[in-house]
Design a protein around this motif. Structure first.
Motif, PDB file in Angstrom:
ATOM      1  N   VAL A 133       0.857  -1.181   0.000  1.00  0.00           N
ATOM      2  CA  VAL A 133       0.000   0.000   0.000  1.00  0.00           C
ATOM      3  C   VAL A 133       0.892   1.230   0.000  1.00  0.00           C
ATOM      4  CG1 VAL A 133      -1.747   1.325   1.250  1.00  0.00           C
ATOM      5  CG2 VAL A 133      -1.871  -1.179   1.206  1.00  0.00           C
ATOM      6  N   PHE A 134       0.572   2.180  -0.874  1.00  0.00           N
ATOM      7  CA  PHE A 134       1.308   3.428  -1.006  1.00  0.00           C
ATOM      8  C   PHE A 134       0.313   4.572  -0.837  1.00  0.00           C
ATOM      9  CE2 PHE A 134       3.609   0.120  -2.984  1.00  0.00           C
ATOM     10  CZ  PHE A 134       4.953   0.430  -2.883  1.00  0.00           C
ATOM     11  N   ALA A 135       0.691   5.598  -0.061  1.00  0.00           N
ATOM     12  CA  ALA A 135      -0.255   6.669   0.246  1.00  0.00           C
ATOM     13  C   ALA A 135       0.491   7.932   0.623  1.00  0.00           C
ATOM     14  CB  ALA A 135      -1.184   6.237   1.378  1.00  0.00           C
ATOM     15  N   ARG A 136      -0.270   9.039   0.740  1.00  0.00           N
ATOM     16  CA  ARG A 136       0.318  10.313   1.170  1.00  0.00           C
ATOM     17  C   ARG A 136       0.595  10.352   2.660  1.00  0.00           C
ATOM     18  NH1 ARG A 136       1.051  14.518  -2.079  1.00  0.00           N
ATOM     19  NH2 ARG A 136      -0.003  14.412  -4.102  1.00  0.00           N
ATOM     20  N   GLY A 137      -0.026   9.470   3.419  1.00  0.00           N
ATOM     21  CA  GLY A 137       0.159   9.493   4.856  1.00  0.00           C
ATOM     22  C   GLY A 137      -0.825   8.580   5.537  1.00  0.00           C
ATOM     23  N   VAL A 138      -0.953   8.787   6.835  1.00  0.00           N
ATOM     24  CA  VAL A 138      -1.772   7.922   7.674  1.00  0.00           C
ATOM     25  C   VAL A 138      -2.650   8.789   8.568  1.00  0.00           C
ATOM     26  CG1 VAL A 138      -1.704   6.160   9.477  1.00  0.00           C
ATOM     27  CG2 VAL A 138       0.023   6.154   7.667  1.00  0.00           C
ATOM     28  N   SER A 139      -3.896   8.356   8.753  1.00  0.00           N
ATOM     29  CA  SER A 139      -4.807   9.030   9.676  1.00  0.00           C
ATOM     30  C   SER A 139      -5.738   8.002  10.293  1.00  0.00           C
ATOM     31  CB  SER A 139      -5.630  10.097   8.950  1.00  0.00           C
ATOM     32  OG  SER A 139      -6.661  10.591   9.801  1.00  0.00           O
ATOM     33  N   PRO A 140      -6.052   8.129  11.591  1.00  0.00           N
ATOM     34  CA  PRO A 140      -7.001   7.195  12.199  1.00  0.00           C
ATOM     35  C   PRO A 140      -8.454   7.498  11.847  1.00  0.00           C
ATOM     36  CG  PRO A 140      -6.278   8.784  13.830  1.00  0.00           C
ATOM     37  CD  PRO A 140      -5.470   9.043  12.590  1.00  0.00           C
ATOM     38  N   ALA A 141      -8.711   8.664  11.271  1.00  0.00           N
ATOM     39  CA  ALA A 141     -10.091   9.066  10.978  1.00  0.00           C
ATOM     40  C   ALA A 141     -10.679   8.234   9.855  1.00  0.00           C
ATOM     41  CB  ALA A 141     -10.134  10.546  10.613  1.00  0.00           C
ATOM     42  N   GLY A 142     -11.886   7.729  10.051  1.00  0.00           N
ATOM     43  CA  GLY A 142     -12.535   6.893   9.055  1.00  0.00           C
ATOM     44  C   GLY A 142     -13.217   7.689   7.953  1.00  0.00           C
ATOM     45  N   PRO A 143     -13.570   7.002   6.843  1.00  0.00           N
ATOM     46  CA  PRO A 143     -14.167   7.666   5.688  1.00  0.00           C
ATOM     47  C   PRO A 143     -15.693   7.631   5.707  1.00  0.00           C
ATOM     48  CG  PRO A 143     -13.643   5.426   5.121  1.00  0.00           C
ATOM     49  CD  PRO A 143     -13.254   5.594   6.574  1.00  0.00           C
ATOM     50  N   PHE A 144     -16.272   8.354   4.767  1.00  0.00           N
ATOM     51  CA  PHE A 144     -17.697   8.233   4.458  1.00  0.00           C
ATOM     52  C   PHE A 144     -17.876   7.177   3.367  1.00  0.00           C
ATOM     53  CE2 PHE A 144     -17.043  12.675   5.834  1.00  0.00           C
ATOM     54  CZ  PHE A 144     -17.849  12.663   6.956  1.00  0.00           C
ATOM     55  N   LYS A 145     -19.106   6.722   3.164  1.00  0.00           N
ATOM     56  CA  LYS A 145     -19.394   5.697   2.162  1.00  0.00           C
ATOM     57  C   LYS A 145     -20.671   6.055   1.412  1.00  0.00           C
ATOM     58  CE  LYS A 145     -17.160   1.831   4.553  1.00  0.00           C
ATOM     59  NZ  LYS A 145     -16.293   2.699   5.363  1.00  0.00           N
ATOM     60  N   GLN A 146     -20.653   7.200   0.773  1.00  0.00           N
ATOM     61  CA  GLN A 146     -21.829   7.689   0.077  1.00  0.00           C
ATOM     62  C   GLN A 146     -21.585   7.942  -1.407  1.00  0.00           C
ATOM     63  OE1 GLN A 146     -22.388  11.185   2.466  1.00  0.00           O
ATOM     64  NE2 GLN A 146     -23.526  10.110   4.059  1.00  0.00           N
ATOM     65  N   GLY A 147     -20.332   8.038  -1.829  1.00  0.00           N
ATOM     66  CA  GLY A 147     -20.021   8.437  -3.195  1.00  0.00           C
ATOM     67  C   GLY A 147     -20.019   9.956  -3.310  1.00  0.00           C
ATOM     68  N   PRO A 148     -19.935  10.475  -4.514  1.00  0.00           N
ATOM     69  CA  PRO A 148     -19.843   9.777  -5.791  1.00  0.00           C
ATOM     70  C   PRO A 148     -18.442   9.204  -6.046  1.00  0.00           C
ATOM     71  CG  PRO A 148     -19.604  12.117  -6.150  1.00  0.00           C
ATOM     72  CD  PRO A 148     -19.852  11.930  -4.673  1.00  0.00           C
ATOM     73  N   GLY A 149     -18.222   8.782  -7.282  1.00  0.00           N
ATOM     74  CA  GLY A 149     -16.925   8.258  -7.665  1.00  0.00           C
ATOM     75  C   GLY A 149     -17.017   7.542  -8.995  1.00  0.00           C
ATOM     76  N   GLU A 150     -15.858   7.248  -9.577  1.00  0.00           N
ATOM     77  CA  GLU A 150     -15.804   6.546 -10.857  1.00  0.00           C
ATOM     78  C   GLU A 150     -14.743   5.452 -10.796  1.00  0.00           C
ATOM     79  OE1 GLU A 150     -17.547   9.771 -13.978  1.00  0.00           O
ATOM     80  OE2 GLU A 150     -15.548   8.962 -14.336  1.00  0.00           O
ATOM     81  N   ILE A 151     -14.981   4.381 -11.534  1.00  0.00           N
ATOM     82  CA  ILE A 151     -14.045   3.270 -11.647  1.00  0.00           C
ATOM     83  C   ILE A 151     -13.786   3.003 -13.118  1.00  0.00           C
ATOM     84  CG2 ILE A 151     -13.660   0.803 -11.190  1.00  0.00           C
ATOM     85  CD1 ILE A 151     -15.610   1.032  -8.853  1.00  0.00           C
ATOM     86  N   GLY A 152     -12.520   2.771 -13.451  1.00  0.00           N
ATOM     87  CA  GLY A 152     -12.175   2.352 -14.803  1.00  0.00           C
ATOM     88  C   GLY A 152     -12.033   3.459 -15.814  1.00  0.00           C
ATOM     89  N   ARG A 153     -11.861   4.703 -15.341  1.00  0.00           N
ATOM     90  CA  ARG A 153     -11.590   5.825 -16.224  1.00  0.00           C
ATOM     91  C   ARG A 153     -10.271   6.464 -15.797  1.00  0.00           C
ATOM     92  NH1 ARG A 153     -15.404   7.922 -19.381  1.00  0.00           N
ATOM     93  NH2 ARG A 153     -14.778  10.058 -18.990  1.00  0.00           N
ATOM     94  N   PRO A 154      -9.575   7.181 -16.702  1.00  0.00           N
ATOM     95  CA  PRO A 154      -8.292   7.778 -16.326  1.00  0.00           C
ATOM     96  C   PRO A 154      -8.434   8.694 -15.107  1.00  0.00           C
ATOM     97  CG  PRO A 154      -8.587   7.870 -18.702  1.00  0.00           C
ATOM     98  CD  PRO A 154      -9.902   7.409 -18.120  1.00  0.00           C
ATOM     99  N   VAL A 155      -7.432   8.659 -14.237  1.00  0.00           N
ATOM    100  CA  VAL A 155      -7.413   9.506 -13.051  1.00  0.00           C
ATOM    101  C   VAL A 155      -6.068  10.211 -12.954  1.00  0.00           C
ATOM    102  CG1 VAL A 155      -8.997   7.999 -11.794  1.00  0.00           C
ATOM    103  CG2 VAL A 155      -6.523   7.688 -11.514  1.00  0.00           C
TER     104      VAL A 155
END
Length: 228
Positions: A133-155
């Motif tokens: 796993v490679f990332a900008r850093g680490v945080s204990p704070a959890g995420p939201f799970k509502q979106g939006p988002g895209e999969i399979g397109r250039p980023v």
């Protein structure tokens, strides 16, 4: 393609062949970056979150809203064994997009690694799983799970465009993205660079530490004069 702009999924792209991916696994990321004339190198703030992490594989790109990992869960389900999930998390440092439970699923499904333009958590568990796993850093704070988002397109990932099926090389020095259509050319040049460097190391160890041609280059640029 299903969904609407900003909330959609694309599947069925072409990946590099297994032999090409296996060959890149033997080449360090600096040699790959050099073979691309220093292009394709991701922002160096995106680094391995545990020592020794390394992955090489076809990119499965994901674009998410800052702090939201709904589409990353879906991407893990979609990934083929060996795929590297590459996430544009908009560089957000406030909420981790990935942690132990997702890592357990990713490892069980054979995901080759994950790269985040964002932060993650549960680093000790990631190291124990040996999931790269490679990332900008680490945080204990959890995420939201509502979106939006895209999969399979250039980023965008750390200042570099990553398209589906591009080749990701990530190790202790950082992350490099190789466009899929350039993979064979870049591989040949990266291997040649690796061989030249290995030869030079042997020369240095054999008692020839000075680099041939440096004085000639400095004379050509007018930095030093020619020997009389």
């Amino acid at each position: 393609m299903s969904g609407s702009p900003g909330f959609r999924i694309v599947s069925g792209w072409t990946r590099p062949d297994a032999a090409t991916i296996a060959a890149f696994a033997g080449v360090p990321s600096p040699n790959v970056g050099d073979a691309m004339n220093r292009l394709g190198v991701v922002d160096p703030h995106i680094q391995a979150v545990w020592p020794g992490a390394r992955c090489v594989g076809a990119a499965l790109p994901v674009w998410v809203r800052a702090g939201d990992n709904l589409m990353i869960h879906k991407a893990i389900d979609m990934a083929e064994p060996g795929d590297v999930i590459v996430v544009n998390g908009q560089g957000d440092l406030t909420r981790a997009l990935f942690g132990e439970l997702m890592a357990q699923s990713a490892a069980a499904l054979g995901v080759g690694g994950l790269v985040f333009d964002g932060v993650v958590r549960d680093v000790a568990s990631l190291a124990e799983l040996r999931l790269p796993v490679f990332a900008r850093g680490v945080s204990p704070a959890g995420p939201f799970k509502q979106g939006p988002g895209e999969i399979g397109r250039p980023v965008a990932i750390g200042g570099v465009v990553c398209a589906p099926g591009d080749l990701v090389v990530a190790d202790a020095d950082g992350v490099v993205i190789v466009p899929r259509h350039d993979a064979d050319v870049v591989l040949a040049e990266a291997q040649a660079i690796q061989e030249r460097e290995a030869k030079r190391i042997q020369e240095i160890r054999g008692g020839s530490p000075r680099r041939a041609g440096i004085d000639e280059e400095l004379i050509r640029r007018g930095v030093i004069g020619e020997a009389s």
